[in-house]
Motif scaffolding. Structure first.
Motif, PDB file in Angstrom:
ATOM      1  N   GLY A  25       0.811  -1.209   0.000  1.00  2.94           N
ATOM      2  CA  GLY A  25       0.000   0.000   0.000  1.00  2.94           C
ATOM      3  C   GLY A  25       0.846   1.261   0.000  1.00  2.94           C
ATOM      4  N   PHE A  26       1.940   1.235   0.725  1.00  6.34           N
ATOM      5  CA  PHE A  26       2.817   2.407   0.768  1.00  6.34           C
ATOM      6  C   PHE A  26       3.492   2.615  -0.589  1.00  6.34           C
ATOM      7  CE2 PHE A  26       6.735   4.711   1.746  1.00  6.34           C
ATOM      8  CZ  PHE A  26       6.211   5.789   2.442  1.00  6.34           C
ATOM      9  N   ILE A  27       3.932   1.536  -1.199  1.00  8.96           N
ATOM     10  CA  ILE A  27       4.557   1.648  -2.524  1.00  8.96           C
ATOM     11  C   ILE A  27       3.545   2.150  -3.541  1.00  8.96           C
ATOM     12  CG2 ILE A  27       5.573   0.298  -4.410  1.00  8.96           C
ATOM     13  CD1 ILE A  27       6.829  -1.458  -2.159  1.00  8.96           C
ATOM     14  N   ARG A  28       2.301   1.714  -3.408  1.00  9.00           N
ATOM     15  CA  ARG A  28       1.263   2.197  -4.315  1.00  9.00           C
ATOM     16  C   ARG A  28       1.078   3.706  -4.175  1.00  9.00           C
ATOM     17  NH1 ARG A  28      -2.266  -1.100  -2.781  1.00  9.00           N
ATOM     18  NH2 ARG A  28      -3.985   0.116  -1.930  1.00  9.00           N
ATOM     19  N   ALA A  29       1.226   4.224  -2.960  1.00  7.95           N
ATOM     20  CA  ALA A  29       1.121   5.672  -2.742  1.00  7.95           C
ATOM     21  C   ALA A  29       2.258   6.414  -3.445  1.00  7.95           C
ATOM     22  CB  ALA A  29       1.130   5.977  -1.247  1.00  7.95           C
ATOM     23  N   ILE A  30       3.460   5.869  -3.381  1.00  6.11           N
ATOM     24  CA  ILE A  30       4.595   6.504  -4.055  1.00  6.11           C
ATOM     25  C   ILE A  30       4.403   6.457  -5.565  1.00  6.11           C
ATOM     26  CG2 ILE A  30       7.088   6.478  -4.381  1.00  6.11           C
ATOM     27  CD1 ILE A  30       6.114   7.356  -1.578  1.00  6.11           C
ATOM     28  N   ARG A  31       3.883   5.345  -6.052  1.00  4.79           N
ATOM     29  CA  ARG A  31       3.599   5.229  -7.491  1.00  4.79           C
ATOM     30  C   ARG A  31       2.522   6.243  -7.906  1.00  4.79           C
ATOM     31  NH1 ARG A  31       5.436   4.498 -12.437  1.00  4.79           N
ATOM     32  NH2 ARG A  31       4.066   3.268 -13.787  1.00  4.79           N
ATOM     33  N   PHE A  32       1.523   6.431  -7.057  1.00  3.45           N
ATOM     34  CA  PHE A  32       0.483   7.418  -7.323  1.00  3.45           C
ATOM     35  C   PHE A  32       1.097   8.814  -7.395  1.00  3.45           C
ATOM     36  CE2 PHE A  32      -2.892  10.362  -6.237  1.00  3.45           C
ATOM     37  CZ  PHE A  32      -4.031   9.816  -6.805  1.00  3.45           C
ATOM     38  N   LEU A  33       2.046   9.091  -6.510  1.00  5.95           N
ATOM     39  CA  LEU A  33       2.737  10.377  -6.531  1.00  5.95           C
ATOM     40  C   LEU A  33       3.502  10.559  -7.839  1.00  5.95           C
ATOM     41  CD1 LEU A  33       3.673  12.983  -5.076  1.00  5.95           C
ATOM     42  CD2 LEU A  33       5.505  11.626  -4.040  1.00  5.95           C
ATOM     43  N   GLU A  34       4.137   9.493  -8.326  1.00  2.00           N
ATOM     44  CA  GLU A  34       4.860   9.570  -9.599  1.00  2.00           C
ATOM     45  C   GLU A  34       3.944   9.997 -10.744  1.00  2.00           C
ATOM     46  OE1 GLU A  34       8.073   6.763 -10.752  1.00  2.00           O
ATOM     47  OE2 GLU A  34       7.348   5.592  -9.049  1.00  2.00           O
ATOM     48  N   LYS A  35       2.705   9.521 -10.707  1.00  2.00           N
ATOM     49  CA  LYS A  35       1.768   9.796 -11.792  1.00  2.00           C
ATOM     50  C   LYS A  35       1.058  11.140 -11.630  1.00  2.00           C
ATOM     51  CE  LYS A  35       0.631   4.966 -12.861  1.00  2.00           C
ATOM     52  NZ  LYS A  35      -0.466   3.943 -12.899  1.00  2.00           N
ATOM     53  N   ASN A  36       0.959  11.642 -10.399  1.00  4.18           N
ATOM     54  CA  ASN A  36       0.080  12.787 -10.151  1.00  4.18           C
ATOM     55  C   ASN A  36       0.776  13.983  -9.498  1.00  4.18           C
ATOM     56  OD1 ASN A  36      -2.826  11.685 -10.771  1.00  4.18           O
ATOM     57  ND2 ASN A  36      -1.815  10.072  -9.588  1.00  4.18           N
ATOM     58  N   TRP A  37       2.114  13.999  -9.471  1.00  5.37           N
ATOM     59  CA  TRP A  37       2.786  15.078  -8.749  1.00  5.37           C
ATOM     60  C   TRP A  37       2.548  16.452  -9.401  1.00  5.37           C
ATOM     61  CZ3 TRP A  37       6.369  17.985 -11.308  1.00  5.37           C
ATOM     62  CH2 TRP A  37       7.033  17.412 -12.393  1.00  5.37           C
ATOM     63  N   THR A  38       2.350  16.485 -10.703  1.00  6.13           N
ATOM     64  CA  THR A  38       2.123  17.795 -11.330  1.00  6.13           C
ATOM     65  C   THR A  38       0.814  18.420 -10.845  1.00  6.13           C
ATOM     66  OG1 THR A  38       1.149  16.661 -13.240  1.00  6.13           O
ATOM     67  CG2 THR A  38       3.469  17.285 -13.395  1.00  6.13           C
ATOM     68  N   SER A  39      -0.241  17.611 -10.736  1.00  8.05           N
ATOM     69  CA  SER A  39      -1.512  18.129 -10.220  1.00  8.05           C
ATOM     70  C   SER A  39      -1.392  18.538  -8.763  1.00  8.05           C
ATOM     71  CB  SER A  39      -2.617  17.077 -10.370  1.00  8.05           C
ATOM     72  OG  SER A  39      -2.861  16.786 -11.722  1.00  8.05           O
ATOM     73  N   LEU A  40      -0.691  17.747  -7.982  1.00  9.16           N
ATOM     74  CA  LEU A  40      -0.505  18.064  -6.558  1.00  9.16           C
ATOM     75  C   LEU A  40       0.281  19.369  -6.404  1.00  9.16           C
ATOM     76  CD1 LEU A  40       0.273  14.409  -5.465  1.00  9.16           C
ATOM     77  CD2 LEU A  40      -1.640  15.759  -4.579  1.00  9.16           C
ATOM     78  N   CYS A  41       1.323  19.527  -7.214  1.00  4.55           N
ATOM     79  CA  CYS A  41       2.103  20.770  -7.159  1.00  4.55           C
ATOM     80  C   CYS A  41       1.240  21.973  -7.549  1.00  4.55           C
ATOM     81  CB  CYS A  41       3.309  20.668  -8.087  1.00  4.55           C
ATOM     82  SG  CYS A  41       4.669  19.679  -7.423  1.00  4.55           S
ATOM     83  N   ASN A  42       0.386  21.792  -8.520  1.00  2.00           N
ATOM     84  CA  ASN A  42      -0.492  22.886  -8.945  1.00  2.00           C
ATOM     85  C   ASN A  42      -1.426  23.305  -7.809  1.00  2.00           C
ATOM     86  OD1 ASN A  42      -1.657  24.610 -11.159  1.00  2.00           O
ATOM     87  ND2 ASN A  42      -3.480  23.392 -10.683  1.00  2.00           N
ATOM     88  N   ASP A  43      -1.969  22.314  -7.084  1.00  2.90           N
ATOM     89  CA  ASP A  43      -2.832  22.624  -5.941  1.00  2.90           C
ATOM     90  C   ASP A  43      -2.066  23.419  -4.882  1.00  2.90           C
ATOM     91  OD1 ASP A  43      -4.574  21.055  -7.327  1.00  2.90           O
ATOM     92  OD2 ASP A  43      -4.866  19.553  -5.755  1.00  2.90           O
ATOM     93  N   ILE A  44      -0.834  22.987  -4.617  1.00  5.19           N
ATOM     94  CA  ILE A  44      -0.030  23.652  -3.585  1.00  5.19           C
ATOM     95  C   ILE A  44       0.375  25.053  -4.043  1.00  5.19           C
ATOM     96  CG2 ILE A  44       2.163  23.531  -2.324  1.00  5.19           C
ATOM     97  CD1 ILE A  44       1.882  20.427  -2.493  1.00  5.19           C
ATOM     98  N   ARG A  45       0.685  25.185  -5.315  1.00 11.05           N
ATOM     99  CA  ARG A  45       1.118  26.488  -5.842  1.00 11.05           C
ATOM    100  C   ARG A  45      -0.029  27.504  -5.811  1.00 11.05           C
ATOM    101  NH1 ARG A  45       3.601  24.694  -9.810  1.00 11.05           N
ATOM    102  NH2 ARG A  45       5.729  25.010  -9.027  1.00 11.05           N
ATOM    103  N   THR A  46      -1.228  27.060  -6.180  1.00  7.58           N
ATOM    104  CA  THR A  46      -2.363  27.994  -6.292  1.00  7.58           C
ATOM    105  C   THR A  46      -3.229  28.069  -5.035  1.00  7.58           C
ATOM    106  OG1 THR A  46      -3.802  26.264  -7.201  1.00  7.58           O
ATOM    107  CG2 THR A  46      -2.473  27.549  -8.770  1.00  7.58           C
ATOM    108  N   GLY A  47      -3.143  27.019  -4.206  1.00 11.90           N
ATOM    109  CA  GLY A  47      -4.029  26.971  -3.045  1.00 11.90           C
ATOM    110  C   GLY A  47      -5.445  26.565  -3.405  1.00 11.90           C
ATOM    111  N   ILE A  48      -5.629  25.989  -4.602  1.00 15.19           N
ATOM    112  CA  ILE A  48      -6.954  25.572  -5.067  1.00 15.19           C
ATOM    113  C   ILE A  48      -6.953  24.056  -5.259  1.00 15.19           C
ATOM    114  CG2 ILE A  48      -8.682  25.785  -6.892  1.00 15.19           C
ATOM    115  CD1 ILE A  48      -7.490  28.556  -7.502  1.00 15.19           C
ATOM    116  N   LEU A  49      -7.887  23.369  -4.607  1.00 14.52           N
ATOM    117  CA  LEU A  49      -7.950  21.918  -4.667  1.00 14.52           C
ATOM    118  C   LEU A  49      -8.462  21.447  -6.025  1.00 14.52           C
ATOM    119  CD1 LEU A  49      -7.667  19.200  -3.179  1.00 14.52           C
ATOM    120  CD2 LEU A  49      -9.964  19.546  -2.252  1.00 14.52           C
ATOM    121  N   ASP A  50      -7.844  20.419  -6.563  1.00 12.69           N
ATOM    122  CA  ASP A  50      -8.199  19.860  -7.870  1.00 12.69           C
ATOM    123  C   ASP A  50      -9.690  19.553  -7.949  1.00 12.69           C
ATOM    124  OD1 ASP A  50      -8.532  17.592  -9.926  1.00 12.69           O
ATOM    125  OD2 ASP A  50      -6.458  18.195 -10.256  1.00 12.69           O
TER     126      ASP A  50
END
Length: 618
Positions: free
Chosen positions: A240-265
């Motif tokens: 499960g933890f490895i799956r979370a890291i894999r999810f981060l690999e696929k979705n880090w650009t969206s997560l960064c955008n949320d953090i940069r703008t303060g707006i949730l996807d």
């Protein structure tokens, strides 16, 4: 010495300050491990006195006796199939005291299956409200133990990826759900008092969200937003933890955008999740730039310590089949300690790891004698070339029943199958776990978890045994028979070099004059998957924790080569049997070197939430 087992439910609770609670927890462990046999005697007496009038015990003429000798002489050792008729009566609405004097509050679904059914009927374990107290007690011991080895954890937070899974109601109206889902939805978890040692980055709403994508996304986002505060990371299972890291690999650009703008996807549509996450989500371009810079690098080696620089360890289960994930965890974490804190199942919570920083291969669990009455069936086996699963008989003869020993009587180095008697209505129930005695804490043994009886394949929470695999392969082979092809031999392994991992089945075929089309082999892959149990299919369809099954066709004579290899390493030709699962790297290399062609399942198998036995009634 403590006076009565029931007092242990509150022994580390109350409104004490944190240091006092930690001290009391360690004193409790010292106390119960020092008086284990007396406590076990009292636990059994309390269970039997409570349940003196239940229907199940009345069948064995116990007549209210609560002593160990009478109990062991009169009450048989059982497996799930022995209890299944009674469990189905309760599930269908019979409220009489069949197994337990207290009302059954719900069923906890096991990841293991009834051997008497096809299609994977999950085992249903009865539980009572009081068991939540016992589970909470065991959880309350974990951080006081951990704090002895890693001080200062109260100054940071834990980033844990925790999830709930689907639940159904039986025809009688009782919930049936996984044990962790039951715990996370309980007031013990949702309304837990503040404890600086148990502060999570994930709000409860993100954990309780049943949409796996939204839950994972929001938990990762919250963990990244608080990256400097994270002192420990983890999940229940390593997979499960490895799956979370894999999810981060696929979705880090969206997560960064949320953090940069303060707006949730916008894909996060669950109102409770949005409300909880928005409370901590504010524009932070600097943090977003930092995360982007790390995630854009060519290698993700050490990504955990790079993004969460204060993380001190990873808390995941890496014993048993989960040990296959240790290399990739080391890669992602730059070798952070891997910590296994507790040993539990849907039947019962068992014990804790008192040396949490031990190497994964040396992890041992100290059984807490207040949790249940424990017995141990000696296991005698000879590990062969492929380290086969332990296969124990479903029923025991009188001599084997007499072999069972008590908690304090196990022998160092000996392997045993665990047998439990619980407050919730299991009596001399074979859990199916094989344990090895590694040492002792005072009078209580400490056990290495060796394996699950008869499990041959596992990627995540799925468990596939040899009989189930055999039946699945048999169903698949029918697809090639019209082409005058037949199966000579097969074996399998769980390939975790990919994320998610997937099952690989090696086939050696005898073929006729008509070639088998690739699409037919793909149909064979799907036929195997359709034949496997519901936890496997849920992992493929809903959780996305298991990849598409693969069939590899090998050259003629491959399994003769495999036998030759086994004989060269000392196996007896009279006793040699093709292993149905292989784990030894040289064997996998040998098989892979002779692969002619490879095929994957073309789509996901069918899966619907709930239990097969109830689907027609809900």
């Amino acid at each position: 010495m403590p006076e009565a087992p029931k007092q242990y439910l509150q022994v580390v609770g109350g409104d004490r300050n944190v240091s006092d609670k930690n001290k009391k927890a360690l004193e409790f462990i010292e106390d119960v491990t020092s008086h284990a046999d007396e406590i076990q005697k009292r636990v059994l007496a309390e269970i039997l006195s409570r349940s003196a009038q239940v229907e199940y015990l009345s069948r064995y003429s116990l007549n209210g006796r609560t002593d160990r000798e009478s109990f062991k002489k009169l009450v048989p050792v059982v497996v799930y199939e022995d209890l299944q008729p009674d469990i189905h009566r309760i599930a269908n609405g019979d409220k009489s005291p069949i197994l337990c004097s207290q009302p059954i509050s719900e069923f906890l679904t096991s990841n293991y299956f009834s051997s008497g059914t096809s299609g994977g009927e999950r085992k249903l374990m009865p539980t009572i409200d009081e068991e939540l107290e016992r589970r909470s007690l065991l959880y309350s011991l974990l951080m006081p133990v951990m704090n002895q080895f890693v001080p200062g954890l109260d100054k940071g937070k834990g980033m844990y990826f925790l999830f709930v899974k689907s639940e159904v109601k039986t025809p009688g109206g009782l919930l049936a759900r996984p044990v962790l889902t039951s715990y996370y939805k309980s007031r013990h978890f949702r309304e837990r008092p503040y404890d600086p040692y148990n502060v999570y980055t994930s709000p409860n709403e993100t954990i309780l969200c049943q949409d796996s994508y939204q839950s994972m996304y929001s938990q990762l986002l919250c963990g990244l937003l608080q990256n400097k505060e994270v002192f420990r990371v983890g999940s229940v299972f390593a997979s499960g933890f490895i799956r979370a890291i894999r999810f981060l690999e696929k979705n880090w650009t969206s997560l960064c955008n949320d953090i940069r703008t303060g707006i949730l996807d916008a894909q996060i549509t669950d109102p409770a999740v949005r409300e909880a996450v928005v409370k901590i989500l504010h524009p932070n371009p600097k943090l977003a730039d930092f995360i982007e810079e790390e995630c854009k690098k060519d290698s993700w080696k050490g990504i955990i310590t790079r993004l969460w620089p204060n993380a001190k360890y990873i808390e995941v289960i890496v014993t048993g089949t989960m040990s296959q994930y240790i290399p990739i965890l080391d890669f992602y974490s730059n070798g952070l300690p891997l910590v296994c804190t507790m040993y539990a199942s849907s039947e019962c919570y068992f014990g804790v790891n008192l040396q949490p920083l031990a190497q994964p291969s040396e992890v041992s669990y100290t059984l807490i004698p207040t949790m249940a009455f424990f017995e141990f069936l000696p296991v005698h086996r000879n590990n062969g070339l492929s380290d086969p699963p332990v296969s124990l008989p479903d029923s025991l003869n009188e001599k084997e029943q007499q072999e069972l020993v008590d908690l304090v009587d196990v022998k160092l180095g000996q392997e045993y199958e665990l047998v439990v008697t619980t407050y919730a209505g299991l009596y001399r129930y074979r859990v199916g776990d094989v344990l090895r005695v590694a040492g002792f804490k005072n009078k209580v043994p400490q056990f290495n978890f060796i394996c699950r009886n008869n499990v041959v394949l596992s990627i995540d929470s799925d468990k596939t045994d040899e009989v189930e695999l055999q039946n699945a392969v048999k169903n698949a082979v029918s697809h090639v028979e019209p082409f005058d092809a037949s199966l000579i031999e097969y074996t399998s392994y769980a390939d975790t070099s990919t994320i998610p991992g997937h099952y690989v089945v090696f086939w050696e075929l005898r073929t006729g004059s008509t070639p088998v089309p690739p699409s037919v082999f793909e149909d064979c892959c799907l036929a195997i998957e359709e034949s496997l149990n519901s936890v496997y299919r849920q992992g493929r369809v809903s959780d996305k924790s298991i990849g598409a099954l693969e069939i590899k066709i090998v050259e003629a004579g491959t399994f003769d080569k495999l036998m030759d290899y086994a004989l060269s390493r000392g196996a007896s030709i009279n006793q040699y049997k093709t292993p149905r699962c292989v784990k030894y790297a040289p064997i996998i290399d040998l098989l892979n070197s002779r692969v002619i062609s490879s095929y994957f399942s073309p789509k996901c198998p069918k899966w619907a939430p709930g239990h097969k036995q109830w689907n027609n009634q809900n």
